[in-house]
Design a protein around this motif. Sequence first.
Motif, mmCIF file in Angstrom:
data_model
loop_
_atom_site.group_PDB
_atom_site.id
_atom_site.type_symbol
_atom_site.label_atom_id
_atom_site.label_comp_id
_atom_site.label_asym_id
_atom_site.label_seq_id
_atom_site.Cartn_x
_atom_site.Cartn_y
_atom_site.Cartn_z
ATOM 1 N N PRO A 1 5.165 -16.763 -30.845
ATOM 2 C CA PRO A 1 6.100 -18.621 -30.711
ATOM 3 C C PRO A 1 5.182 -19.171 -31.108
ATOM 4 O O PRO A 1 4.088 -19.120 -32.160
ATOM 5 C CB PRO A 1 4.663 -18.505 -29.507
ATOM 6 N N PRO A 2 5.883 -19.955 -31.641
ATOM 7 C CA PRO A 2 4.987 -20.591 -32.654
ATOM 8 C C PRO A 2 3.735 -21.884 -32.867
ATOM 9 O O PRO A 2 3.493 -21.959 -31.358
ATOM 10 C CB PRO A 2 6.147 -22.418 -32.964
ATOM 11 N N SER A 3 2.981 -21.591 -33.245
ATOM 12 C CA SER A 3 1.168 -21.990 -33.042
ATOM 13 C C SER A 3 1.160 -23.863 -32.804
ATOM 14 O O SER A 3 2.229 -24.685 -33.601
ATOM 15 C CB SER A 3 0.756 -22.177 -33.735
ATOM 16 N N ARG A 4 0.298 -23.901 -31.465
ATOM 17 C CA ARG A 4 0.292 -25.485 -31.132
ATOM 18 C C ARG A 4 -0.244 -26.476 -31.739
ATOM 19 O O ARG A 4 -1.746 -25.801 -32.218
ATOM 20 C CB ARG A 4 0.607 -25.438 -29.445
ATOM 21 N N PRO A 5 -0.229 -27.510 -32.343
ATOM 22 C CA PRO A 5 -1.366 -27.991 -33.142
ATOM 23 C C PRO A 5 -2.700 -27.890 -32.251
ATOM 24 O O PRO A 5 -2.506 -28.532 -30.739
ATOM 25 C CB PRO A 5 -0.971 -29.560 -32.927
ATOM 26 N N PHE A 6 -3.657 -27.564 -32.880
ATOM 27 C CA PHE A 6 -4.951 -28.021 -31.917
ATOM 28 C C PHE A 6 -6.027 -28.509 -32.700
ATOM 29 O O PHE A 6 -6.302 -28.298 -33.984
ATOM 30 C CB PHE A 6 -5.662 -26.688 -31.011
ATOM 31 N N ASN A 7 -7.142 -29.522 -32.275
ATOM 32 C CA ASN A 7 -8.230 -29.512 -33.210
ATOM 33 C C ASN A 7 -9.680 -28.320 -33.431
ATOM 34 O O ASN A 7 -10.242 -27.595 -32.182
ATOM 35 C CB ASN A 7 -8.929 -30.439 -32.656
ATOM 36 N N PRO A 8 -9.786 -27.659 -34.426
ATOM 37 C CA PRO A 8 -10.356 -26.459 -34.698
ATOM 38 C C PRO A 8 -12.258 -26.948 -33.927
ATOM 39 O O PRO A 8 -12.329 -25.415 -34.182
ATOM 40 C CB PRO A 8 -10.356 -26.493 -36.269
ATOM 41 N N LEU A 9 -12.611 -27.800 -33.984
ATOM 42 C CA LEU A 9 -13.542 -28.197 -34.130
ATOM 43 C C LEU A 9 -14.011 -27.635 -31.702
ATOM 44 O O LEU A 9 -14.327 -27.747 -31.966
ATOM 45 C CB LEU A 9 -13.991 -30.459 -33.759
ATOM 46 N N LEU A 10 -12.356 -27.395 -31.197
ATOM 47 C CA LEU A 10 -13.010 -26.536 -30.388
ATOM 48 C C LEU A 10 -13.393 -25.716 -30.457
ATOM 49 O O LEU A 10 -14.552 -25.288 -28.915
ATOM 50 C CB LEU A 10 -11.560 -26.967 -29.544
ATOM 51 N N PHE A 11 -13.103 -25.135 -31.655
ATOM 52 C CA PHE A 11 -14.063 -23.888 -31.414
ATOM 53 C C PHE A 11 -15.841 -23.804 -31.952
ATOM 54 O O PHE A 11 -16.237 -22.685 -31.467
ATOM 55 C CB PHE A 11 -13.546 -22.918 -31.774
ATOM 56 N N LEU A 12 -15.851 -25.313 -31.925
ATOM 57 C CA LEU A 12 -17.205 -24.816 -32.755
ATOM 58 C C LEU A 12 -18.946 -25.243 -31.410
ATOM 59 O O LEU A 12 -19.789 -24.381 -31.409
ATOM 60 C CB LEU A 12 -17.344 -26.350 -32.653
ATOM 61 N N PRO A 13 -18.475 -25.560 -30.181
ATOM 62 C CA PRO A 13 -19.420 -25.239 -28.956
ATOM 63 C C PRO A 13 -20.357 -23.733 -28.808
ATOM 64 O O PRO A 13 -20.185 -22.948 -29.020
ATOM 65 C CB PRO A 13 -18.781 -25.482 -27.976
ATOM 66 N N PRO A 14 -18.091 -22.630 -28.166
ATOM 67 C CA PRO A 14 -17.935 -21.393 -28.728
ATOM 68 C C PRO A 14 -18.529 -20.664 -29.666
ATOM 69 O O PRO A 14 -19.702 -19.877 -29.481
ATOM 70 C CB PRO A 14 -16.889 -21.180 -28.162
ATOM 71 N N ALA A 15 -18.420 -20.768 -31.066
ATOM 72 C CA ALA A 15 -19.115 -20.525 -31.883
ATOM 73 C C ALA A 15 -20.259 -20.480 -32.094
ATOM 74 O O ALA A 15 -21.010 -19.659 -32.180
ATOM 75 C CB ALA A 15 -18.473 -20.725 -33.424
ATOM 76 N N LEU A 16 -21.176 -21.698 -31.690
ATOM 77 C CA LEU A 16 -22.572 -21.689 -31.701
ATOM 78 C C LEU A 16 -23.510 -20.792 -30.469
ATOM 79 O O LEU A 16 -24.315 -20.171 -30.834
ATOM 80 C CB LEU A 16 -22.866 -23.016 -30.551
ATOM 81 N N CYS A 17 -22.875 -20.917 -29.276
ATOM 82 C CA CYS A 17 -23.263 -19.826 -28.274
ATOM 83 C C CYS A 17 -22.733 -18.451 -29.287
ATOM 84 O O CYS A 17 -24.087 -17.792 -29.014
ATOM 85 C CB CYS A 17 -21.915 -20.192 -27.355
ATOM 86 N N ASP A 18 -22.082 -18.564 -29.439
ATOM 87 C CA ASP A 18 -21.531 -17.123 -30.714
ATOM 88 C C ASP A 18 -23.173 -16.439 -30.592
ATOM 89 O O ASP A 18 -23.240 -15.175 -30.780
ATOM 90 C CB ASP A 18 -20.234 -17.095 -30.922
ATOM 91 N N MET A 19 -22.873 -17.640 -31.911
ATOM 92 C CA MET A 19 -23.877 -17.204 -33.095
ATOM 93 C C MET A 19 -25.162 -17.056 -32.577
ATOM 94 O O MET A 19 -25.808 -16.092 -33.088
ATOM 95 C CB MET A 19 -23.967 -18.157 -33.898
#
Length: 374
Positions: free
Chosen positions: A81-99
């Motif tokens: 399916p075509p990708s919907r536009p989204f703000n990549p910064l949404l992944f910053l808080p989960p990435a900090l938790c992952d880190m």
Amino acid sequence: MAWTSYQLFLAGLMLFTGSINTLSAKWADSLKATGCHGSAEHKFDHPFLQAVGMFLGELSCLAVFYILVMSDRRRPEPRLPPSRPFNPLLFLPPALCDMTGTSLMYVALNMTSASSFQMLRGAVIIFTGLLSVAFLGRKLLWSQWIGILITIAGLVVVGLADLLSNGDREESLSNVITGDLLIIMAQVIVAIQMVLEEKFVYKHDVHPLRAVGTEGFFGFVILTLLLIPMYYIPAPGFSKGDRPVLEDSLDAFCQMGHQPLIILALLGNISSIAFFNFAGISVTKEISATTRMVLDSLRTVVIWAVSLALRWETFHGLQILGFIILLVGAALYNGLHKQFICRRESGDSAERERLLNGTPINEGTDEEKDAMNR
């Protein structure tokens, strides 16, 4: 229904790469080499650098995603399916938790056994369930609450097995306790990551490989930059190198130069996390989420068996009991018992229908016989 060759390949790939991921990290931790400036030989104790490698593996999932997109666009009828536009910064808080969670787990892996490390990660069920109730407004089923309680009992048994078998290891008792507590603490952070992803990320319908790769990008960049101040932050007793700092990256690279097997172990860790994420997502899509949970449990058995074969740890019967309890808890929480109940009910309903219709037991359709056999 029998699995196809492709499904068997995915299941085997997930089991193999998932096992290699933990075993290669533990192998790197056990290798010894001299550091910079002719320092004494010491173990490769660089958890934060290993975490950077893991994020590099996750980042490679982003490359896999774009390769899939490009190949899909060449099809006469694209399937993705075509990708919907989204703000990549949404992944910053989960990435900090992952880190944070990943770094804690790599620190803990230096202090405890690979099998206990893998088993104690099952604690994520407890914190994910509780946080989903508190912040997502979810109502857990009775079977999920029982699964959480059983998981807590399993963690107690595994921790007790660690304490009782500590006499056969190089690590001190305090290190083992600290390592086990760090793993459980990391699961709290991983649970927060999962809740954040569900609340803010999943509603944007981002492809799983793209999500993993984006989080890997943030984790790789941020943690790589943090290695610079870590090189100067004093941490007596934390590192086994000559410089008592939080992370001596230069010492790590010197050890790699003196012991090429460390590079091989790190490459195994980086590549395995990339393939493991891809295989896990594909297993969920092609087979089921339940199969993915079962394979993840089998991964613990493989890690335990290899660790015993390599004499990284000694056998203790309590670990078997702890693993079985954790497996039952995970099965209940993930609803695995429902499939057996449904199969039993389908067989009973087929039998009742035959009796009402006056059909002999040895007759009936193939589907009904199959339901009865199940």
